[in-house]
Design a protein around this motif. Sequence first.
Motif, short mmCIF file in Angstrom:
data_model
loop_
_atom_site.label_atom_id
_atom_site.label_comp_id
_atom_site.label_asym_id
_atom_site.label_seq_id
_atom_site.Cartn_x
_atom_site.Cartn_y
_atom_site.Cartn_z
N THR A 8 0.84 -1.19 0.00
CA THR A 8 0.00 0.00 0.00
C THR A 8 0.88 1.24 0.00
O THR A 8 2.01 1.22 0.48
N SER A 9 0.33 2.29 -0.51
CA SER A 9 1.02 3.56 -0.57
C SER A 9 1.21 4.12 0.84
O SER A 9 0.33 4.01 1.69
N LYS A 10 2.37 4.73 1.07
CA LYS A 10 2.64 5.31 2.39
C LYS A 10 1.66 6.42 2.71
O LYS A 10 1.22 6.56 3.85
N ASN A 12 -1.45 6.67 1.70
CA ASN A 12 -2.73 6.07 2.06
C ASN A 12 -2.69 5.43 3.44
O ASN A 12 -3.68 5.45 4.17
N CYS A 75 1.86 5.64 -13.02
CA CYS A 75 2.12 4.22 -12.77
C CYS A 75 2.24 3.48 -14.10
O CYS A 75 1.39 3.64 -14.97
N THR A 82 -0.02 8.99 -9.64
CA THR A 82 0.12 8.64 -8.24
C THR A 82 1.27 9.45 -7.66
O THR A 82 2.02 10.09 -8.41
N MET A 84 4.67 9.42 -5.01
CA MET A 84 5.62 8.48 -4.44
C MET A 84 6.45 9.16 -3.36
O MET A 84 7.02 10.22 -3.59
N ASP A 89 7.86 2.73 -3.10
CA ASP A 89 6.48 2.97 -2.66
C ASP A 89 5.58 2.11 -3.53
O ASP A 89 6.05 1.40 -4.42
N CYS A 91 1.81 2.03 -5.85
CA CYS A 91 0.81 2.85 -6.52
C CYS A 91 -0.42 2.97 -5.63
O CYS A 91 -0.84 1.99 -5.00
N MET A 92 -1.00 4.16 -5.56
CA MET A 92 -2.19 4.37 -4.75
C MET A 92 -3.41 3.64 -5.30
O MET A 92 -4.35 3.38 -4.57
N LYS A 95 -1.63 -0.69 -6.45
CA LYS A 95 -0.69 -1.24 -5.48
C LYS A 95 0.56 -1.87 -6.11
O LYS A 95 1.21 -2.73 -5.53
N GLU A 111 9.87 -2.63 1.47
CA GLU A 111 9.64 -1.27 1.97
C GLU A 111 10.76 -0.79 2.88
O GLU A 111 10.89 0.40 3.14
#
Length: 128
Positions: A8-10, A12, A75, A82, A84, A89, A91-92, A95, A111
């Motif tokens: 998951t995106s940081k 989000n 992306c 998206t 980053m 990271d 993609c919002m 993913k 990560e």
Amino acid sequence: MAGKLAYTSKINKIRSFALILIFVGFAVMYGGILAKKIEWLMLALFLLGLMFILLSCVIYLWIGMLSTRAVPIVCPSCEKRTKMLGRVDACMHCKQPLTLDKDLEGKIFDERYNNRKFRRQAKADNEE
């Protein structure tokens, strides 16, 4: 599908945490309504719930400021815009693991590459 990791995106993740804080604050305040017979407990629960909500507002402000500095990219998988944060990271939207670092292309997504200590350790392991 059970073995597949979902990244998951940081941004989000932090937004979700702030939203959870709002709901926790409301739940604590609701507990204050249930404890209205004991005035000091009701007041304490209302103030605690208010603190959760104010902390959530601070986190939303912080992630909003951080989001303005994030690198906007498209992306390669879903072709949506998206943002980053860091070296790696997700993609919002889809993913998909993302990186702008040429040294990390083709490596397994982790990560922890955003952590300086982990990067130094990985670099030292590669040199040996």
